[in-house]
Design a protein around this motif. Structure first.
Motif, PDB file in Angstrom:
ATOM      1  N   UNK A 191       0.892  -1.221   0.080  1.00 21.99           N
ATOM      2  CA  UNK A 191      -0.134  -0.022   0.167  1.00 21.99           C
ATOM      3  C   UNK A 191       0.734   1.256   0.187  1.00 21.99           C
ATOM      4  N   UNK A 192       0.387   2.202  -0.911  1.00 20.64           N
ATOM      5  CA  UNK A 192       0.819   3.701  -0.960  1.00 20.64           C
ATOM      6  C   UNK A 192      -0.186   4.523  -0.292  1.00 20.64           C
ATOM      7  N   UNK A 193      -0.164   5.909  -0.309  1.00 16.31           N
ATOM      8  CA  UNK A 193      -1.023   6.822  -0.083  1.00 16.31           C
ATOM      9  C   UNK A 193      -2.587   6.427  -0.776  1.00 16.31           C
ATOM     10  N   UNK A 194      -2.169   6.300  -2.257  1.00 18.59           N
ATOM     11  CA  UNK A 194      -3.501   6.467  -3.030  1.00 18.59           C
ATOM     12  C   UNK A 194      -3.634   4.775  -3.638  1.00 18.59           C
ATOM     13  N   UNK A 195      -2.498   3.931  -3.881  1.00 24.75           N
ATOM     14  CA  UNK A 195      -2.178   2.943  -4.488  1.00 24.75           C
ATOM     15  C   UNK A 195      -2.069   1.513  -3.784  1.00 24.75           C
ATOM     16  N   UNK A 196      -2.535   0.403  -4.459  1.00 25.48           N
ATOM     17  CA  UNK A 196      -2.124  -0.990  -4.153  1.00 25.48           C
ATOM     18  C   UNK A 196      -1.598  -1.640  -5.159  1.00 25.48           C
ATOM     19  N   UNK A 197      -0.197  -1.843  -4.797  1.00 25.98           N
ATOM     20  CA  UNK A 197       0.599  -2.658  -5.795  1.00 25.98           C
ATOM     21  C   UNK A 197       0.378  -4.301  -5.473  1.00 25.98           C
ATOM     22  N   UNK A 198       0.294  -4.922  -6.490  1.00 28.68           N
ATOM     23  CA  UNK A 198       0.010  -6.523  -6.089  1.00 28.68           C
ATOM     24  C   UNK A 198       0.374  -7.070  -7.267  1.00 28.68           C
ATOM     25  N   UNK A 199       0.668  -8.335  -7.553  1.00 31.08           N
ATOM     26  CA  UNK A 199       0.872  -9.434  -8.726  1.00 31.08           C
ATOM     27  C   UNK A 199      -0.335  -9.259  -9.360  1.00 31.08           C
ATOM     28  N   UNK A 200       0.059  -9.487 -10.951  1.00 33.10           N
ATOM     29  CA  UNK A 200      -0.859  -9.553 -12.060  1.00 33.10           C
ATOM     30  C   UNK A 200      -1.892 -10.849 -12.005  1.00 33.10           C
ATOM     31  N   UNK A 201      -3.304 -10.592 -12.143  1.00 38.06           N
ATOM     32  CA  UNK A 201      -4.003 -11.980 -12.302  1.00 38.06           C
ATOM     33  C   UNK A 201      -4.860 -11.914 -13.701  1.00 38.06           C
ATOM     34  N   UNK A 202      -5.505 -12.924 -14.022  1.00 39.72           N
ATOM     35  CA  UNK A 202      -6.046 -12.948 -15.298  1.00 39.72           C
ATOM     36  C   UNK A 202      -7.256 -11.966 -15.171  1.00 39.72           C
ATOM     37  N   UNK A 203      -7.828 -11.648 -14.167  1.00 39.05           N
ATOM     38  CA  UNK A 203      -8.810 -10.728 -14.093  1.00 39.05           C
ATOM     39  C   UNK A 203      -8.538  -9.360 -14.602  1.00 39.05           C
ATOM     40  N   UNK A 204      -7.225  -8.840 -14.816  1.00 34.72           N
ATOM     41  CA  UNK A 204      -6.771  -7.715 -14.869  1.00 34.72           C
ATOM     42  C   UNK A 204      -6.724  -7.478 -16.528  1.00 34.72           C
ATOM     43  N   UNK A 205      -7.155  -8.481 -17.196  1.00 36.35           N
ATOM     44  CA  UNK A 205      -6.987  -8.083 -18.634  1.00 36.35           C
ATOM     45  C   UNK A 205      -7.656  -7.202 -19.187  1.00 36.35           C
ATOM     46  N   UNK A 206      -9.031  -6.731 -18.885  1.00 41.29           N
ATOM     47  CA  UNK A 206      -9.826  -5.290 -19.311  1.00 41.29           C
ATOM     48  C   UNK A 206      -8.667  -4.130 -19.156  1.00 41.29           C
ATOM     49  N   UNK A 207      -8.215  -4.084 -17.720  1.00 48.86           N
ATOM     50  CA  UNK A 207      -7.600  -2.821 -17.439  1.00 48.86           C
ATOM     51  C   UNK A 207      -6.393  -2.563 -18.301  1.00 48.86           C
ATOM     52  N   UNK A 208      -5.651  -3.856 -18.474  1.00 49.76           N
ATOM     53  CA  UNK A 208      -4.116  -3.823 -19.143  1.00 49.76           C
ATOM     54  C   UNK A 208      -4.489  -3.752 -20.548  1.00 49.76           C
ATOM     55  N   UNK A 209      -5.492  -4.292 -21.097  1.00 50.42           N
ATOM     56  CA  UNK A 209      -5.905  -3.814 -22.542  1.00 50.42           C
ATOM     57  C   UNK A 209      -6.051  -2.261 -22.627  1.00 50.42           C
ATOM     58  N   UNK A 210      -6.814  -2.015 -21.804  1.00 47.93           N
ATOM     59  CA  UNK A 210      -7.036  -0.496 -22.093  1.00 47.93           C
ATOM     60  C   UNK A 210      -5.622   0.386 -21.944  1.00 47.93           C
ATOM     61  N   UNK A 211      -4.801   0.008 -21.307  1.00 40.80           N
ATOM     62  CA  UNK A 211      -3.267   0.731 -21.359  1.00 40.80           C
ATOM     63  C   UNK A 211      -2.613   0.333 -22.520  1.00 40.80           C
ATOM     64  N   UNK A 212      -2.559  -1.096 -22.861  1.00 42.08           N
ATOM     65  CA  UNK A 212      -1.557  -1.171 -23.886  1.00 42.08           C
ATOM     66  C   UNK A 212      -2.290  -1.138 -25.421  1.00 42.08           C
ATOM     67  N   UNK A 213      -3.406  -0.915 -25.294  1.00 47.09           N
ATOM     68  CA  UNK A 213      -4.212  -0.526 -26.801  1.00 47.09           C
ATOM     69  C   UNK A 213      -4.387   0.694 -27.122  1.00 47.09           C
ATOM     70  N   UNK A 214      -3.898   1.705 -26.040  1.00 49.42           N
ATOM     71  CA  UNK A 214      -4.141   3.081 -26.267  1.00 49.42           C
ATOM     72  C   UNK A 214      -3.164   3.552 -27.167  1.00 49.42           C
TER      73      UNK A 214
END
Ligand SMILES: CC(C)(COP(=O)(O)OP(=O)(O)OC[C@H]1O[C@@H](n2cnc3c(N)ncnc32)[C@H](O)[C@@H]1OP(=O)(O)O)[C@@H](O)C(=O)NCCC(=O)NCCS
Length: 208
Positions: A21-44
């Motif tokens: 945890x940081x002030x506003x963020x949570x850092x954690x390992x990637x999971x298969x459920x992250x596809x939509x969010x990762x796609x939004x980044x990498x297809x931009x």
């Protein structure tokens, strides 16, 4: 180069306790459920402008997510740690941060980050990368990798990324002219760096 006086540190591995945890963020390992969010980044279209890869389609994102999901610890030189960055206010993954272990003898590492432009301009990349520097520099006995020096390498035109590295306290050490041929053109590379003692001194400074 031979091992320095603290080379015994580098026998360690990095297996962080998640989530981070940081002030506003949570850092954690990637999971298969992250596809939509990762796609939004990498297809931009704006995101990979200064990166080695180009806009990714769904199959490429799925492949990258599969790889990222295996990168939650560092055991050997050459390993990369990659973490999903959740912006808690938005309840979604807005970017990624990474730490690459470059050298055991020299205690070297490299930080990286890629964020969705919709969540730019808020200091989130700086906040996440700052947590990565903490993992890199903290002594192994306290759960870090105990590195001596961390670099950031950027395309010289990537001024937003340069500002992130400067906000982290990194020093602009090199500007290599047309040393890389990327996506059909010669590009300049700029290298930033910070030493562990410099990072520690910044943390010791009182905040006003
Ligand atoms: C590089 C990248 C992460 C920079 O994004 P960014 O939004 O500028 O960086 P941050 O999230 O740290 O936000 C910093 C900005 O928010 C502002 N800001 C607002 N609130 C802030 C806060 N609480 N704390 C810090 N900065 C804050 C800062 O002033 C800064 O703006 P400025 O650079 O115009 O002065 C982003 O452009 C990106 O992902 N690009 C594509 C991938 C890429 O190139 N990655 C780098 C590869 S080397």
């Amino acid at each position: 180069m031979g091992g320095g006086p603290v080379s015994a540190y580098y026998r360690s591995v990095l297996r962080p306790a998640y989530p981070i945890y940081t002030a506003r963020l949570t850092l954690r390992p990637w999971t298969a459920d992250d596809f939509d969010d990762l796609y939004a980044v990498q297809s931009h279209p704006d995101v990979p402008r200064y990166l080695y890869w180009s806009v990714r389609d769904a199959a490429e994102v799925r492949e990258d997510l599969k790889i990222k999901s295996t990168l939650s610890a560092i055991s050997e030189v050459g390993d990369t740690l990659s973490l999903a960055v959740v912006y808690r206010e938005a309840e979604r993954v807005v970017g990624s941060v990474s730490l690459h272990w470059l050298s055991r003898e020299d205690g070297g590492g490299e930080v990286g980050y890629v964020f969705h432009p919709d969540f730019g301009g808020r200091g989130l990349a700086t906040e996440a990368a700052s947590a990565v520097l903490r993992l890199a520099f903290t002594a192994p006995i306290d759960g870090g990798l105990g590195l001596h020096r961390v670099i950031g390498r950027i395309d010289a035109r990537n001024t937003a990324s340069a500002r992130v590295l400067e906000r982290l306290g990194m020093r602009r050490e090199a500007h290599f002219v047309e040393n890389e041929y990327v996506k059909g053109e010669w590009t300049d590379e700029v290298v930033y760096a910070i030493l562990r003692r410099e990072w520690a001194a910044r943390r010791a400074q009182p905040r006003i």
